[in-house]
Design a protein around this motif. Structure first.
Motif, PDB file in Angstrom:
ATOM      1  N   HIS A   1     112.602  82.411  30.865  1.00 52.21           N
ATOM      2  CA  HIS A   1     113.619  83.386  30.455  1.00 52.21           C
ATOM      3  C   HIS A   1     113.076  84.793  30.677  1.00 52.21           C
ATOM      4  CE1 HIS A   1     115.687  86.010  27.477  1.00 52.21           C
ATOM      5  NE2 HIS A   1     116.737  85.309  27.841  1.00 52.21           N
ATOM      6  N   GLY A   2     113.952  85.725  31.011  1.00 49.62           N
ATOM      7  CA  GLY A   2     113.555  87.121  31.107  1.00 49.62           C
ATOM      8  C   GLY A   2     113.080  87.532  32.493  1.00 49.62           C
ATOM      9  N   LEU A   3     112.365  88.651  32.521  1.00 51.67           N
ATOM     10  CA  LEU A   3     111.892  89.239  33.770  1.00 51.67           C
ATOM     11  C   LEU A   3     110.399  89.475  33.708  1.00 51.67           C
ATOM     12  CD1 LEU A   3     114.651  92.003  34.002  1.00 51.67           C
ATOM     13  CD2 LEU A   3     114.616  89.887  35.325  1.00 51.67           C
ATOM     14  N   ALA A   4     109.749  89.379  34.855  1.00 51.49           N
ATOM     15  CA  ALA A   4     108.309  89.642  34.928  1.00 51.49           C
ATOM     16  C   ALA A   4     107.991  90.294  36.270  1.00 51.49           C
ATOM     17  CB  ALA A   4     107.512  88.356  34.768  1.00 51.49           C
ATOM     18  N   GLN A   5     107.151  91.338  36.215  1.00 56.84           N
ATOM     19  CA  GLN A   5     106.700  92.015  37.435  1.00 56.84           C
ATOM     20  C   GLN A   5     105.237  91.687  37.670  1.00 56.84           C
ATOM     21  OE1 GLN A   5     107.714  96.210  37.940  1.00 56.84           O
ATOM     22  NE2 GLN A   5     105.678  96.595  38.776  1.00 56.84           N
TER      23      GLN A   5
ATOM     24  N   ALA B   1     106.051  91.774  43.088  1.00 58.92           N
ATOM     25  CA  ALA B   1     107.144  90.817  42.997  1.00 58.92           C
ATOM     26  C   ALA B   1     107.771  90.884  41.608  1.00 58.92           C
ATOM     27  CB  ALA B   1     106.648  89.398  43.288  1.00 58.92           C
ATOM     28  N   VAL B   2     109.102  90.890  41.568  1.00 62.21           N
ATOM     29  CA  VAL B   2     109.840  90.798  40.308  1.00 62.21           C
ATOM     30  C   VAL B   2     110.514  89.437  40.274  1.00 62.21           C
ATOM     31  CG1 VAL B   2     111.711  91.728  38.901  1.00 62.21           C
ATOM     32  CG2 VAL B   2     110.208  93.283  40.148  1.00 62.21           C
ATOM     33  N   ILE B   3     110.156  88.622  39.292  1.00 64.13           N
ATOM     34  CA  ILE B   3     110.757  87.291  39.184  1.00 64.13           C
ATOM     35  C   ILE B   3     111.698  87.259  37.986  1.00 64.13           C
ATOM     36  CG2 ILE B   3     108.857  86.140  40.349  1.00 64.13           C
ATOM     37  CD1 ILE B   3     107.774  85.261  37.680  1.00 64.13           C
ATOM     38  N   GLU B   4     112.763  86.486  38.128  1.00 61.94           N
ATOM     39  CA  GLU B   4     113.773  86.378  37.090  1.00 61.94           C
ATOM     40  C   GLU B   4     113.859  84.923  36.642  1.00 61.94           C
ATOM     41  OE1 GLU B   4     117.500  88.320  38.112  1.00 61.94           O
ATOM     42  OE2 GLU B   4     116.510  89.429  39.727  1.00 61.94           O
ATOM     43  N   GLY B   5     113.804  84.748  35.296  1.00 55.86           N
ATOM     44  CA  GLY B   5     113.863  83.382  34.771  1.00 55.86           C
ATOM     45  C   GLY B   5     115.264  82.808  34.859  1.00 55.86           C
ATOM     46  N   SER B   6     115.327  81.562  35.093  1.00 51.02           N
ATOM     47  CA  SER B   6     114.283  80.553  35.180  1.00 51.02           C
ATOM     48  C   SER B   6     113.698  80.503  36.602  1.00 51.02           C
ATOM     49  CB  SER B   6     114.896  79.211  34.794  1.00 51.02           C
ATOM     50  OG  SER B   6     114.114  78.141  35.105  1.00 51.02           O
ATOM     51  N   ALA B   7     112.353  80.575  36.663  1.00 52.52           N
ATOM     52  CA  ALA B   7     111.712  80.609  37.975  1.00 52.52           C
ATOM     53  C   ALA B   7     110.314  80.027  37.862  1.00 52.52           C
ATOM     54  CB  ALA B   7     111.654  82.031  38.518  1.00 52.52           C
ATOM     55  N   GLU B   8     109.811  79.558  38.996  1.00 51.08           N
ATOM     56  CA  GLU B   8     108.446  79.022  39.066  1.00 51.08           C
ATOM     57  C   GLU B   8     107.774  79.575  40.311  1.00 51.08           C
ATOM     58  OE1 GLU B   8     106.036  74.729  38.897  1.00 51.08           O
ATOM     59  OE2 GLU B   8     108.233  74.793  38.898  1.00 51.08           O
TER      60      GLU B   8
END
Length: 513
Positions: A133-137, A146-153
């Motif tokens: 969940h959420g966002l991570a840089q 890279a900016v990833i958006e949940g749900s992601a792997e």
């Protein structure tokens, strides 16, 4: 000197040749003395497999000191002395610090990770990150972001390579990171200095280029050059990719700014209640007061007011705290400190602060130290190996000069190369009845000890003392300079032992994100 005093003198490197000979004689003659020796050495042993933080470098781990587990093998005093004095280095050599990190988690927004507890500022090693969940840089050490958006792997392979297993990711590659590779099911993307978005769903991939050029390698087709505005999928019928579906870097930073503003407002509201805790001796929020003409007041904000316990900043400069709107004091030079004078006599205490340590560059690095070191005065600092160190002394008037009555307590090492330069919550509790000391790092206990020198019922006092330095070192001390290298933006002193749940509550309400 008695046996314990001789052993402590040896441990602290203060033993004279005459005392050393006396200790050898005692160990040779009495098996109980040898057992006591091993017990005290074991109590002082550090977690030596953890690197030591010192002047921006990590020291090579010291050779392990004797521990109680060796006792069956030591069948004679000579064997004990050989292990104790030959393999016991007092001046460890230093080696350059190393890190296995290839990227760092630079920003998060409402992020929840399923496989590990990550927070902004963490160094990332090769491995898989699952964002539910959420966002991570993520900023790779090559320079790619890279900016990833949940749900992601996402699987981080190196500073130059990653794999998106599922979810959405937006990647920016500056010229210095040209050649960065992003793998996805049925596709490999070679970035030539660009910004692109990738969507992976049901084991199929779709890419869209916002700017620059990407070379796309697919399983069935020759490499394709994708330029601004172009898209490509790994299958004829697959997940589509729309530029509007992806958050831009500027939008993420805007959301983080809003989050920081809200977190600061929430903490301010919470602190209005926290300052009324009747157990508080002093509470410093390090708010820079614009109407302070001298710019040096560190206000004690406890309710009811105790203005005589306010602090005075010396040298330390105002700087940004845990949030952009909050202020802190930065300690860099040997003269930087906050002077306090805390009256009263106490039976227990809790010290808690938010601190950003930039370097552990001295043997002892002050958090709170009293002037000198008289009976009942607590000292709280960071030891050279990155562990938290709490101590209190009670020396009888008739004690020999070299006798040891210093109750020392260490946590496991918590400040390493990867945890420097970030805000952390530290706390320690002590009561004079049981002698129990518990130390905390980011809301979790990291040390729990009772000193064999403890005697119940002895008072705790502060008097003149300092945050971030040692105002009046004991005469002739080998390590008089102890200024902190970092910043502090909240410090609370309680006259009671706070529970583990209360310490965790302090951390939860004060953590930056």
């Amino acid at each position: 000197m008695n046996l314990d005093s001789l052993i402590h003198a040896e441990i602290d490197g203060e033993i004279t040749p005459e005392q050393h000979a006396q200790l050898e004689d005692l160990l040779r003659a009495d098996w109980q003395a040898r057992q006591r020796y091993l017990e005290l050495v074991d109590q002082h042993a550090r977690l030596l497999q953890q690197p030591t933080v010192n002047t921006g470098r990590l020291q090579k781990a010291k050779s392990a000191r004797p521990s109680r587990g060796w006792l069956p093998a030591l069948t004679s005093a000579a064997a004990i002395l050989a292990c104790a004095f030959i393999f016991w280095p007092h001046h460890p050599s230093e080696t350059e610090a190393t890190s296995n990190g290839v990227a760092m988690l630079s920003q998060t927004m409402d992020a929840k990770f399923t496989t590990s507890a990550l927070r902004s500022g963490d160094t990332l090693k090769p491995g898989t990150i699952q964002l539910s969940h959420g966002l991570a840089q993520i900023e790779f050490f090559s320079g790619a972001t890279a900016v990833i958006e949940g749900s992601a792997e996402i699987e981080i392979l190196s500073a130059w390579e990653a794999r998106c297993l599922s979810g959405r990711v937006r990647v920016h590659v500056p010229p210095a990171a040209k050649g960065f590779l992003m793998h996805a099911p049925g596709m490999k993307l070679e970035d030539l200095g660009t910004e692109f978005a990738l969507n992976v769903k049901d084991n199929t991939s779709a890419v869209h280029v916002f700017e620059g050029e990407v070379i796309a390698h697919t399983n069935a087709e020759p490499p394709a050059s994708l330029k601004q505005g172009m898209s490509l999928s790994s299958a004829k019928t697959t997940t589509s990719v729309s530029p509007q579906d992806f958050l831009s870097i500027s939008e993420l930073h805007g959301l983080v700014k809003q989050r920081d503003t809200q977190r600061f407002a929430d903490w301010q509201q919470w602190s209005l209640t926290a300052c009324k805790d009747p157990r508080l001796i002093a509470y410093y929020t390090f708010k820079h007061l614009e109407d302070d003409r001298w710019d040096r007041l560190v206000k004690n904000v406890t309710e009811p007011r105790q203005p005589q316990r306010a602090g005075g900043a010396v040298g330390a400069a105002w700087t940004e705290g845990r949030w952009p709107e909050k202020t802190a004091l930065e300690f860099k030079r040997p003269g930087d400190r906050v002077r306090l004078n805390l009256d009263g006599t106490y039976q227990a205490l809790t010290l808690a602060c938010w601190v950003k340590v930039d370097s552990v560059d001295k043997k002892y690095n002050s958090l709170l130290l009293t002037d000198g070191y008289d009976n009942g005065e607590p000292h709280w600092q960071i030891y050279e190996d990155g562990s938290l160190m709490f101590s209190v002394t009670y020396r009888p008037a008739s004690a020999a000069k070299n006798a040891k009555y210093n109750q020392l307590y260490y946590s496991k090492p918590v400040f390493t190369a990867d945890s420097l330069g970030r805000w952390h919550h530290l706390a320690v509790t002590y009561d004079n009845t049981h002698g129990e000391v518990i130390q905390y790092f980011d809301g979790q206990p990291v040390g729990h000890e009772i000193s064999p020198l403890h005697q119940p019922g002895r008072d705790i006092v502060f008097g003149p003392c300092e945050i971030g330095n040692w105002g009046l070192p004991t005469q002739g001390h080998q390590f008089p300079i102890r200024n902190l290298n970092g910043a502090i933006d909240e410090f609370a002193i309680y006259s009671a032992v706070l529970s583990a749940a209360e310490i965790s509550n302090l951390y939860d309400h004060g953590k930056p994100d």
